[in-house]
Design an enzyme around this catalytic site. Sequence first.
Site, mmCIF file in Angstrom:
data_model
loop_
_atom_site.group_PDB
_atom_site.id
_atom_site.type_symbol
_atom_site.label_atom_id
_atom_site.label_comp_id
_atom_site.label_asym_id
_atom_site.label_seq_id
_atom_site.Cartn_x
_atom_site.Cartn_y
_atom_site.Cartn_z
ATOM 1 N N ARG A 204 61.285 39.577 52.812
ATOM 2 C CA ARG A 204 61.054 38.332 52.710
ATOM 3 C C ARG A 204 60.060 37.690 51.991
ATOM 4 N NH1 ARG A 204 61.217 39.862 58.098
ATOM 5 N NH2 ARG A 204 62.881 39.012 59.467
ATOM 6 N N ARG B 166 49.047 45.868 52.376
ATOM 7 C CA ARG B 166 48.029 46.455 53.180
ATOM 8 C C ARG B 166 47.402 47.431 52.223
ATOM 9 N NH1 ARG B 166 48.850 43.593 56.383
ATOM 10 N NH2 ARG B 166 49.518 43.861 58.490
ATOM 11 N N HIS C 268 41.574 39.196 53.642
ATOM 12 C CA HIS C 268 42.622 39.544 54.284
ATOM 13 C C HIS C 268 43.052 38.084 55.045
ATOM 14 C CE1 HIS C 268 45.520 42.149 56.796
ATOM 15 N NE2 HIS C 268 46.108 41.190 56.382
ATOM 16 N N GLU D 145 39.058 47.733 56.030
ATOM 17 C CA GLU D 145 38.573 46.633 56.262
ATOM 18 C C GLU D 145 37.639 46.302 57.446
ATOM 19 O OE1 GLU D 145 42.004 44.055 56.359
ATOM 20 O OE2 GLU D 145 42.558 44.464 54.747
HETATM 21 O O1 LIG Z 1 48.796 40.972 57.180
HETATM 22 C C1 LIG Z 1 49.261 39.938 57.936
HETATM 23 C C2 LIG Z 1 50.332 40.089 58.686
HETATM 24 O O2 LIG Z 1 50.948 41.474 58.955
HETATM 25 O O3 LIG Z 1 50.946 39.263 59.382
#
Ligand SMILES: O=CC(=O)O
Length: 318
Positions: free
Chosen positions: A159, A237, A284, A266
């Site tokens: 997506r 990630r 993030h 992180e």
């Molecule tokens: O990193 C953000 C998510 O996985 O929604």
Amino acid sequence: MEVASMESVGVLMTNQMYPYLEDQLAKRFNLFRLWNYPSLSAFSKAHANSIRAIVGSTKMGADATMIDSLPNLEIVCTYSVGLDKIDLPKCKQRGIPVANTPDVLTDDVADLAIALALSVSRRICVSDSFVRNHSWQKSDFYLTSKFSGKTVGIVGLGRIGSAIAKRAAAFGCPVSYHSRSEKPDTGYKYYSNILDLASNSQILIVACALTQETHHIVNRQVIDALGPKGILINIGRGQHVDEAELVSALKEGRLAGAGLDVFENEPHVPEELFSLENVVLVPHIGSDTVETSNAMADLVIANLEAHFQNKPLLTPVT
Ligand SMILES: O=CC(=O)O
């Protein structure tokens, strides 16, 4: 089950997330906050039997230890699209359904990928500092690199990857991608090997899910294939990229730049990156707009309510 009777349903939030989500959960359920307890085992000793649902996030999901310590657990919801912090095989084994928050965050994450590509190419952050620190009064800013028309390679055409592709195409960028299998009728060139994608891209954007197979999918070889004129964007990630290799490539000029929303450890970010003008670092924030966070929170609640009303989940993970 009527909505009112859900007040006795024990729901465990793993960490502090969005206050609106916490408030809404507390209004509807018997909410337990794991961060108010010294440890999972201290929490379990007191309340394990009460918990029927977990709400996790990108910071803390539901690992095997947590799932095993909650005998009455019925459902795991995550306030994220990523599932990497949830032990999915364990959930399957226990027959516990899992729900995440896809779709509602796609635009924001894709927007950020393009924003990072633009920011790195055009040095937006560095030139902003240039104005703020009065350097403009001494000289003009140096020339940067055009984004429109660059070849863009996307790792993962799900997506989010597809939404990035659509945006990149609108900038006149030829788009190619790598994924486990070729998708029908995309109009984008498919590479079955990430090295070939990297060799044929000026900007490589990581947008796949984190799994055992995609851990360090961007390694030294891929970085070298992207090369000294290439830019890496990561909105997936941190663990998708061998961060130590990325840092040395950037320092040694073997890569032209990077735009990073995610990091291996992180909130710790390698300090060596802080002094590099060809790097843009954000904490993030892919889906962190008010609009999207509200939509994600509402989706978590809707999934929980559906489950406890014996209705189908809105966004089950299959
Ligand atoms: O990193 C953000 C998510 O996985 O929604």
